[in-house]
Write an enzyme that holds these catalytic residues in place. Sequence first.
Site, PDB file in Angstrom:
ATOM      1  N   ASP A 172     -11.378   3.030   3.921  1.00 10.82           N
ATOM      2  CA  ASP A 172     -11.787   1.625   3.837  1.00 10.82           C
ATOM      3  C   ASP A 172     -13.315   1.520   3.757  1.00 10.82           C
ATOM      4  O   ASP A 172     -13.849   0.452   3.429  1.00 10.82           O
ATOM      5  CB  ASP A 172     -11.310   0.861   5.085  1.00 10.82           C
ATOM      6  CG  ASP A 172     -10.203  -0.136   4.771  1.00 10.82           C
ATOM      7  OD1 ASP A 172     -10.027  -0.464   3.572  1.00 10.82           O
ATOM      8  OD2 ASP A 172      -9.535  -0.591   5.702  1.00 10.82           O
ATOM      9  N   LYS A 218       0.842  -1.200   0.000  1.00  9.75           N
ATOM     10  CA  LYS A 218       0.000   0.000   0.000  1.00  9.75           C
ATOM     11  C   LYS A 218       0.874   1.245   0.000  1.00  9.75           C
ATOM     12  O   LYS A 218       0.650   2.183  -0.764  1.00  9.75           O
ATOM     13  CB  LYS A 218      -0.922   0.013   1.230  1.00  9.75           C
ATOM     14  CG  LYS A 218      -2.132  -0.906   1.074  1.00  9.75           C
ATOM     15  CD  LYS A 218      -2.893  -1.120   2.373  1.00  9.75           C
ATOM     16  CE  LYS A 218      -3.968  -2.182   2.162  1.00  9.75           C
ATOM     17  NZ  LYS A 218      -4.577  -2.659   3.407  1.00  9.75           N
ATOM     18  N   GLN A 267      -5.067  -1.230   9.552  1.00  7.24           N
ATOM     19  CA  GLN A 267      -4.993  -2.576   8.986  1.00  7.24           C
ATOM     20  C   GLN A 267      -5.642  -3.591   9.932  1.00  7.24           C
ATOM     21  O   GLN A 267      -5.294  -3.665  11.112  1.00  7.24           O
ATOM     22  CB  GLN A 267      -3.510  -2.940   8.733  1.00  7.24           C
ATOM     23  CG  GLN A 267      -3.296  -4.270   8.062  1.00  7.24           C
ATOM     24  CD  GLN A 267      -3.809  -4.290   6.619  1.00  7.24           C
ATOM     25  OE1 GLN A 267      -3.593  -3.364   5.840  1.00  7.24           O
ATOM     26  NE2 GLN A 267      -4.513  -5.358   6.261  1.00  7.24           N
TER      27      GLN A 267
END
Length: 296
Positions: A121, A54, A98
């Site tokens: 997200d 990422k 995460q």
Amino acid sequence: MGAQIIDGKAFAAKVRSKVGEHVTSLKADHGITPGLAVVLVGEDPASQVYVRSKGKMTTEVGMKSVEHKLDVATSEADLLALIDALNNDDSIHGILVQLPLPGHLDEDLVINAISPAKDVDGFHISNVGLLGTGQKSMVPCTPLGCLMMLREHHGSLSGLDAVVIGRSNIVGKPMAQLLLGDSCTVTIAHSRTKDLQDVVRRADIVVAAVGRPEMVPGDWIKKGASVIDVGINRIERDGKNKLVGDVDFASCAEVAGAITPVPGGVGPMTIACLLANTVTACCRANGLAEPEGLTA
Ligand code: NAD
């Protein structure tokens, strides 16, 4: 093989290049650099790989990438304090924590502490509600990537019968909402669905997000249907480790009209959509027009 292979790797490269163009013009025209902060707690090896790629791709499209790697024993209070600082940092437009988090941390509490405008997200309860009511939201990356590939292949999805196998909060449910938003007739199937094969056989679009290797065989698929395989399953075959999806690629490709491979289908689109969401969040934060084709 009859199906067209939907090349997620190539499509993701196109999305990233579009994101890169927007980043260039945000810098040149407005002096703004979109910034993405990724927070990793602990040393889960798979999470470390995701976070590394990422960061690399964020930098490659010209955005600012910030990584916060925290000790596995980090307290909830310290993690929430970091999120608060990132929420208030104007150079950060996207925040990603995460998952999974270590067991002592409450994932819902942590995710809902992220400012919804920076929740790239799309997991914050406000974004879930906005998506569910058809309002502008941050959209979870994996289903957004699936939607983009389906739109690219079909043009309009209006009136198509879609089956989503899997009802998770991160893939199945938002995927169903997005397909509904594009006027599909949507069925969500799951572990308790009766006669799954009959349900799947009706579908013009099948999205499989289960996590069971090759569970959908070709004879469940309607001729010409589009098959989007979200599953990532590591198996051993002929003494070798292999990645396979939730659909049996060889037999499904015989009947489908289009199909995503594993690897090289949905996977690469997920990070591309994270970058797309960050640029979208940056434009919204600055009252600028959103990039076309990068949101739902
Ligand atoms: P999950 O475990 O949270 O959910 C799985 C869903 O599958 C559940 O809703 C369950 O009801 C359903 N299910 C289980 N057994 C079933 C059966 N026999 N028949 C029908 N439905 C059944 O998983 P998830 O997080 O949604 O992920 C699903 C898969 O997608 C996993 O393989 C995961 O690794 C993969 N994934 C890939 C990406 C990507 O970027 N490509 C992103 C997220 C998840």
